[in-house]
Design a protein around this motif. Structure first.
Motif, PDB file in Angstrom:
ATOM      1  N   CYS A   1       0.824  -1.218   0.000  1.00  0.00           N
ATOM      2  CA  CYS A   1       0.000   0.000   0.000  1.00  0.00           C
ATOM      3  C   CYS A   1       0.858   1.269   0.000  1.00  0.00           C
ATOM      4  CB  CYS A   1      -0.968   0.008   1.178  1.00  0.00           C
ATOM      5  SG  CYS A   1      -0.199  -0.227   2.792  1.00  0.00           S
ATOM      6  N   ASP A   2       2.132   1.132   0.362  1.00  0.00           N
ATOM      7  CA  ASP A   2       3.063   2.255   0.241  1.00  0.00           C
ATOM      8  C   ASP A   2       3.550   2.378  -1.197  1.00  0.00           C
ATOM      9  OD1 ASP A   2       2.955   2.558   3.060  1.00  0.00           O
ATOM     10  OD2 ASP A   2       4.581   1.106   3.307  1.00  0.00           O
ATOM     11  N   ILE A   3       3.871   1.249  -1.786  1.00  0.00           N
ATOM     12  CA  ILE A   3       4.398   1.228  -3.149  1.00  0.00           C
ATOM     13  C   ILE A   3       3.373   1.776  -4.145  1.00  0.00           C
ATOM     14  CG2 ILE A   3       5.416  -0.208  -4.958  1.00  0.00           C
ATOM     15  CD1 ILE A   3       7.080  -0.013  -2.372  1.00  0.00           C
ATOM     16  N   ASN A   4       2.092   1.442  -3.917  1.00  0.00           N
ATOM     17  CA  ASN A   4       1.065   1.916  -4.851  1.00  0.00           C
ATOM     18  C   ASN A   4       0.455   3.267  -4.442  1.00  0.00           C
ATOM     19  OD1 ASN A   4      -0.875   1.435  -2.844  1.00  0.00           O
ATOM     20  ND2 ASN A   4      -1.516  -0.535  -3.710  1.00  0.00           N
ATOM     21  N   SER A   5       1.059   3.901  -3.434  1.00  0.00           N
ATOM     22  CA  SER A   5       0.702   5.265  -2.999  1.00  0.00           C
ATOM     23  C   SER A   5      -0.613   5.380  -2.252  1.00  0.00           C
ATOM     24  CB  SER A   5       0.687   6.242  -4.196  1.00  0.00           C
ATOM     25  OG  SER A   5       1.945   6.272  -4.837  1.00  0.00           O
ATOM     26  N   THR A   6      -1.196   4.264  -1.845  1.00  0.00           N
ATOM     27  CA  THR A   6      -2.434   4.336  -1.068  1.00  0.00           C
ATOM     28  C   THR A   6      -2.207   5.066   0.245  1.00  0.00           C
ATOM     29  OG1 THR A   6      -3.199   2.251  -2.023  1.00  0.00           O
ATOM     30  CG2 THR A   6      -4.316   2.997  -0.026  1.00  0.00           C
ATOM     31  N   THR A   7      -1.050   4.870   0.851  1.00  0.00           N
ATOM     32  CA  THR A   7      -0.778   5.501   2.138  1.00  0.00           C
ATOM     33  C   THR A   7      -0.400   6.978   2.019  1.00  0.00           C
ATOM     34  OG1 THR A   7       1.458   4.567   2.045  1.00  0.00           O
ATOM     35  CG2 THR A   7      -0.168   3.419   3.416  1.00  0.00           C
ATOM     36  N   CYS A   8      -0.218   7.463   0.801  1.00  0.00           N
ATOM     37  CA  CYS A   8       0.009   8.903   0.588  1.00  0.00           C
ATOM     38  C   CYS A   8      -0.230   9.236  -0.869  1.00  0.00           C
ATOM     39  CB  CYS A   8       1.413   9.324   1.009  1.00  0.00           C
ATOM     40  SG  CYS A   8       1.641  11.124   1.026  1.00  0.00           S
ATOM     41  N   PRO A   9      -1.496   9.413  -1.255  1.00  0.00           N
ATOM     42  CA  PRO A   9      -1.818   9.650  -2.670  1.00  0.00           C
ATOM     43  C   PRO A   9      -1.246  10.954  -3.225  1.00  0.00           C
ATOM     44  CG  PRO A   9      -3.776   9.002  -1.417  1.00  0.00           C
ATOM     45  CD  PRO A   9      -2.709   9.302  -0.425  1.00  0.00           C
ATOM     46  N   TYR A  10      -1.109  11.968  -2.355  1.00  0.00           N
ATOM     47  CA  TYR A  10      -0.662  13.273  -2.840  1.00  0.00           C
ATOM     48  C   TYR A  10       0.717  13.618  -2.295  1.00  0.00           C
ATOM     49  CZ  TYR A  10      -5.283  14.088  -4.763  1.00  0.00           C
ATOM     50  OH  TYR A  10      -6.427  13.996  -5.508  1.00  0.00           O
ATOM     51  N   ARG A  11       1.661  13.786  -3.228  1.00  0.00           N
ATOM     52  CA  ARG A  11       3.039  14.123  -2.884  1.00  0.00           C
ATOM     53  C   ARG A  11       3.493  15.224  -3.829  1.00  0.00           C
ATOM     54  NH1 ARG A  11       2.264   9.386  -4.138  1.00  0.00           N
ATOM     55  NH2 ARG A  11       3.808   9.154  -5.781  1.00  0.00           N
ATOM     56  N   TYR A  12       4.094  16.264  -3.244  1.00  0.00           N
ATOM     57  CA  TYR A  12       4.501  17.415  -4.037  1.00  0.00           C
ATOM     58  C   TYR A  12       5.955  17.772  -3.762  1.00  0.00           C
ATOM     59  CZ  TYR A  12      -0.549  17.862  -4.576  1.00  0.00           C
ATOM     60  OH  TYR A  12      -1.869  17.607  -4.844  1.00  0.00           O
ATOM     61  N   GLU A  13       6.587  18.362  -4.767  1.00  0.00           N
ATOM     62  CA  GLU A  13       8.015  18.653  -4.670  1.00  0.00           C
ATOM     63  C   GLU A  13       8.305  19.874  -3.794  1.00  0.00           C
ATOM     64  OE1 GLU A  13      11.898  19.036  -7.622  1.00  0.00           O
ATOM     65  OE2 GLU A  13       9.879  19.301  -8.443  1.00  0.00           O
ATOM     66  N   LYS A  14       7.509  20.920  -3.906  1.00  0.00           N
ATOM     67  CA  LYS A  14       7.771  22.150  -3.170  1.00  0.00           C
ATOM     68  C   LYS A  14       7.502  21.956  -1.674  1.00  0.00           C
ATOM     69  CE  LYS A  14       8.462  26.661  -2.675  1.00  0.00           C
ATOM     70  NZ  LYS A  14       9.764  27.309  -2.956  1.00  0.00           N
ATOM     71  N   PRO A  15       8.495  22.221  -0.808  1.00  0.00           N
ATOM     72  CA  PRO A  15       8.281  22.087   0.636  1.00  0.00           C
ATOM     73  C   PRO A  15       7.545  23.307   1.184  1.00  0.00           C
ATOM     74  CG  PRO A  15      10.549  22.731   0.222  1.00  0.00           C
ATOM     75  CD  PRO A  15       9.906  22.540  -1.130  1.00  0.00           C
ATOM     76  N   ALA A  16       6.231  23.289   1.053  1.00  0.00           N
ATOM     77  CA  ALA A  16       5.408  24.430   1.452  1.00  0.00           C
ATOM     78  C   ALA A  16       4.048  23.923   1.918  1.00  0.00           C
ATOM     79  CB  ALA A  16       5.246  25.390   0.272  1.00  0.00           C
ATOM     80  N   SER A  17       3.162  24.854   2.233  1.00  0.00           N
ATOM     81  CA  SER A  17       1.798  24.481   2.588  1.00  0.00           C
ATOM     82  C   SER A  17       1.183  23.694   1.429  1.00  0.00           C
ATOM     83  CB  SER A  17       0.978  25.736   2.863  1.00  0.00           C
ATOM     84  OG  SER A  17      -0.362  25.416   3.158  1.00  0.00           O
ATOM     85  N   PRO A  18       0.405  22.642   1.716  1.00  0.00           N
ATOM     86  CA  PRO A  18      -0.121  21.794   0.636  1.00  0.00           C
ATOM     87  C   PRO A  18      -0.862  22.552  -0.455  1.00  0.00           C
ATOM     88  CG  PRO A  18      -0.452  20.726   2.745  1.00  0.00           C
ATOM     89  CD  PRO A  18       0.080  22.106   3.050  1.00  0.00           C
ATOM     90  N   HIS A  19      -1.634  23.570  -0.083  1.00  0.00           N
ATOM     91  CA  HIS A  19      -2.394  24.284  -1.114  1.00  0.00           C
ATOM     92  C   HIS A  19      -1.472  24.980  -2.107  1.00  0.00           C
ATOM     93  CE1 HIS A  19      -1.431  27.887   1.166  1.00  0.00           C
ATOM     94  NE2 HIS A  19      -2.024  28.640   0.257  1.00  0.00           N
TER      95      HIS A  19
END
Length: 239
Positions: free
Chosen positions: A72-90
């Motif tokens: 479930c980690d490999i298929n991104s179920t445990t974190c569907p949204y990942r972004y490069e910029k280290p900032a607030s998610p929005h």
């Protein structure tokens, strides 16, 4: 109570460490538990395929739990949204020309619930961090009705930030499941021993008076390698 939301009074308060240690302690009690990350920013891109790597916090969780990465980690179920910029998610999502759909996170959580007894869902930053332009983290927690585990510490200002967080949780009629005092800042330059000791005493008394059903837990100091060999024991009635 199959989902517990782990938040903190601020960023860099030790939510990831707390989440992994809680999961490890539950495993030791025989509980089938998994961790999830609401959204992760500051994730590197794999140069071999141009795709986002697995969330750093998920990797830390597994290391603390002493288990390998799960399917479930490999298929991104445990974190569907990942972004490069280290900032607030929005902001990170906006810079990536994406829109974070909270329903995707909810569906992932429900999928994990079908395979695990307990899901520990770690937030990003504090309770009022915006995950979209219209949705705060606390809005999302309130929509789902998740009990909240709040991580705090003894650095200057922690009492104020902790009480504000408790008030925010209470204002949404959410359950304050636990307050975890993380000793992460005990040896830091910004932490005074007298202030830390007073913070612990005050918060324990405040919790006992205003939130008597909430657990008070102390988290051992994290080792330099990012792991902990110290046992973190949860009460049997934790879940």
């Amino acid at each position: 109570m199959s989902v517990l939301f782990i938040s903190g009074i601020d960023t860099d308060i030790g939510k990831t460490y707390a989440t992994g240690m809680i999961a490890k302690a539950l495993m030791q009690q025989g509980v089938n538990v998994i961790t999830q990350k609401l959204v992760q920013t500051g994730v590197s891109i794999n140069p071999s395929n141009g795709e986002m790597n697995i969330a750093d916090d998920i990797i830390t969780h597994r290391r603390l739990m002493d288990i390998p990465l799960q399917p479930c980690d490999i298929n991104s179920t445990t974190c569907p949204y990942r972004y490069e910029k280290p900032a607030s998610p929005h902001l990170s999502a906006k810079l990536a020309n994406e829109v974070l759909d909270p329903n995707v996170v909810t569906s992932a959580t429900k999928s994990l619930q079908s395979d695990y007894d307990v899901v520990l869902l770690e937030g990003a930053g504090g309770l009022l961090v915006p995950i979209t332009e219209q949705l705060l983290t606390l809005d999302y927690i309130a929509e789902q009705g998740y009990p909240v585990i709040l991580v705090t510490s003894g650095r200057l200002g922690s009492i104020n930030h902790t009480l504000l967080s408790l008030e925010a949780i209470k204002s949404r009629d959410l359950e304050i499941h636990s307050v975890i005092y993380n000793h992460i800042h005990d040896n830091a330059a910004q932490t005074d021993e007298q202030i830390a000791a007073s913070t612990i005493e005050f918060l324990q008394n405040y919790l006992a008076e205003h939130y008597p059903t909430a657990h008070w837990l102390a988290l051992p100091v994290q080792e330099d390698d990012g792991c902990s060999n110290v046992d973190f024991i949860l009460p049997q009635n934790f879940i």
